[in-house]
Design an enzyme around this catalytic site. Structure first.
Site, PDB file in Angstrom:
ATOM      1  N   ASP A 293       0.832  -1.205   0.000  1.00  0.00           N
ATOM      2  CA  ASP A 293       0.000   0.000   0.000  1.00  0.00           C
ATOM      3  C   ASP A 293       0.864   1.252   0.000  1.00  0.00           C
ATOM      4  O   ASP A 293       2.011   1.256   0.470  1.00  0.00           O
ATOM      5  CB  ASP A 293      -0.963   0.001   1.188  1.00  0.00           C
ATOM      6  CG  ASP A 293      -0.265  -0.021   2.538  1.00  0.00           C
ATOM      7  OD1 ASP A 293       0.776  -0.705   2.661  1.00  0.00           O
ATOM      8  OD2 ASP A 293      -0.758   0.636   3.487  1.00  0.00           O
TER       9      ASP A 293
ATOM     10  N   GLU B 118       0.025  -0.889   5.949  1.00  0.00           N
ATOM     11  CA  GLU B 118       1.120  -0.304   6.715  1.00  0.00           C
ATOM     12  C   GLU B 118       0.976   1.199   6.785  1.00  0.00           C
ATOM     13  O   GLU B 118       1.242   1.811   7.822  1.00  0.00           O
ATOM     14  CB  GLU B 118       2.469  -0.667   6.077  1.00  0.00           C
ATOM     15  CG  GLU B 118       3.679  -0.406   6.976  1.00  0.00           C
ATOM     16  CD  GLU B 118       4.232   1.010   6.900  1.00  0.00           C
ATOM     17  OE1 GLU B 118       5.050   1.381   7.758  1.00  0.00           O
ATOM     18  OE2 GLU B 118       3.849   1.764   5.974  1.00  0.00           O
TER      19      GLU B 118
END
Length: 381
Positions: free
Chosen positions: A74, A139
């Site tokens: 991400d 994250e």
């Protein structure tokens, strides 16, 4: 792979990952692409989703110590695309740099890991130990359903991790000049001080929480927690938000809300922080409530086999004498540390991360793959 093949493969895979618009918590096909590459060289790949987050756990080998490559697919939102010099999700080369959201944080690292592993297994199909991948798409967001979830699953199974290389962009001026061998702990607090609202002309009929709180807030800020140690700077408290009042000039506010964060070394614990702050608040006589949120405890990997393997690999590829650091924010290493693993963070230069026109030096991508492969050579052969 030959050196030239590694260069082309690492750069090409970085570009393919950048094209996927994996704005947290979306993965947009990054993990399936990585799993396909890993499966083709004999990895067992397992999807470990939680809520709306995709996570990947992949392993090669069955016995001996486990070396994990960890990272996230991400990325943070790019912001207004017109502020970029090129589309953030169309990889663009200019002046030796590769531009795109996630180029440095951390799709170049992911690509380098995959290509390094492909090359290593081609040379050592029966290597010692296990190679594993722990990849998440959570994250940059809340980090609740990502690495934390995978680690909880692994611990419940009784699986162990001996060494972990996290691909966070650790470098500052040149590739490998800095690696992270730990991170500070982080704990957040929301403090609400209660008063009584009233008219500023009649203060005796009100109780101004701002006047009551300011001295106490300074007492909290001024706490001398510790002196740090060889690896960590001293613990410190920082206020990030203070809110009170209605916006009117003639109204005494009814409450004050202050938000603060404490970044702490291994010399201090989260419990000590809470108890110390609450003792000051209790002694002040304030009417207050406080809510704590522990983001992560500090962790540290002291010099040993993993640090040595990474340092030696960096020097062999780049000629750089790397520096150890525990500075910066938190990382998913804080969750992996719960397994007892040694952890090092190594990735490209971090100067442009989370900014418009994020970029990575193109020449560093295959060199990073070489470093990762050498780490495997030193630990697993």
């Amino acid at each position: 792979m030959t050196t030239t093949e590694t260069e082309h493969a690492a750069i090409a895979l970085t570009k393919e990952l950048i094209r996927r618009q994996s704005i947290t918590p979306e993965d947009d096909g990054c993990q399936p692409l990585m799993a396909e590459r890993l499966s083709s060289i004999g990895f067992t790949c397992e999807s470990l989703p939680a809520e709306n987050v995709l996570n990947l756990w992949a392993t090669h080998g069955s016995q001996g110590p486990t070396l994990v490559f960890a990272g996230h697919t991400d990325v943070v939102p790019p912001g207004p695309r017109e502020h970029w010099d090129s589309d953030p999700f169309v990889p663009s080369e200019r002046d030796g740099l590769l531009y795109g959201r996630g180029a440095a944080d951390m799709k170049a690292s992911l690509a380098a890991m995959i290509v390094a592993t492909e090359s290593f297994i081609a040379k050592h199909p029966n290597h010692n130990g296990r190679i594993a991948y722990l990849i998440t798409a959570d994250e940059e967001g809340p980090a609740i359903h990502g690495t934390r979830h995978v680690v909880d699953t692994l611990l419940a199974r009784g699986e162990t991790i001996d060494w972990c290389v996290v691909g966070e962009p650790s470098s500052t001026q040149s590739l490998g000049d800095v690696i992270k061998n730990g991170r500070r702990g982080s704990i957040n607090a929301t403090l609400t001080v209660k008063g009584r609202q009233g008219h500023v002309a009649y203060p005796h009929l009100a109780n101004n929480p701002m006047h009551a709180a300011f001295t106490v807030l300074e007492d909290l800020r001024a706490i001398a927690w510790d002196n740090g140690n060889t690896f960590f700077d001293p613990t410190h408290l920082q206020f990030s938000n203070i809110q009170s009042g209605t916006g009117a000039t003639n109204v005494i506010p009814g409450e004050l809300v202050a938000i603060f964060n404490v970044r702490f070394s291994t010399e201090t614990t989260a419990i000590t922080i809470q108890e110390t702050c609450e003792a000051i608040l209790n002694a002040s006589g304030l009417d207050y409530e406080i809510n704590w949120q522990l983001s992560g405890n500090p962790f540290l990997t002291e010099p040993g086999d993993l640090v040595d393997a990474v340092r030696d690999s960096i020097f062999n590829v780049t000629g750089t004498h790397t520096q150890l650091s525990t500075g910066g924010g938190t990382s998913d290493g804080r969750f992996i540390a719960e397994t007892g693993s040694q952890i090092i963070e190594l990735g490209p230069i971090n100067a442009s991360i989370h900014q418009r026109n994020e970029h990575v030096l193109i020449a560093d991508i295959p060199r990073l793959a070489q470093i990762y492969e050498e780490v495997m050579e030193r630990l697993l052969t």
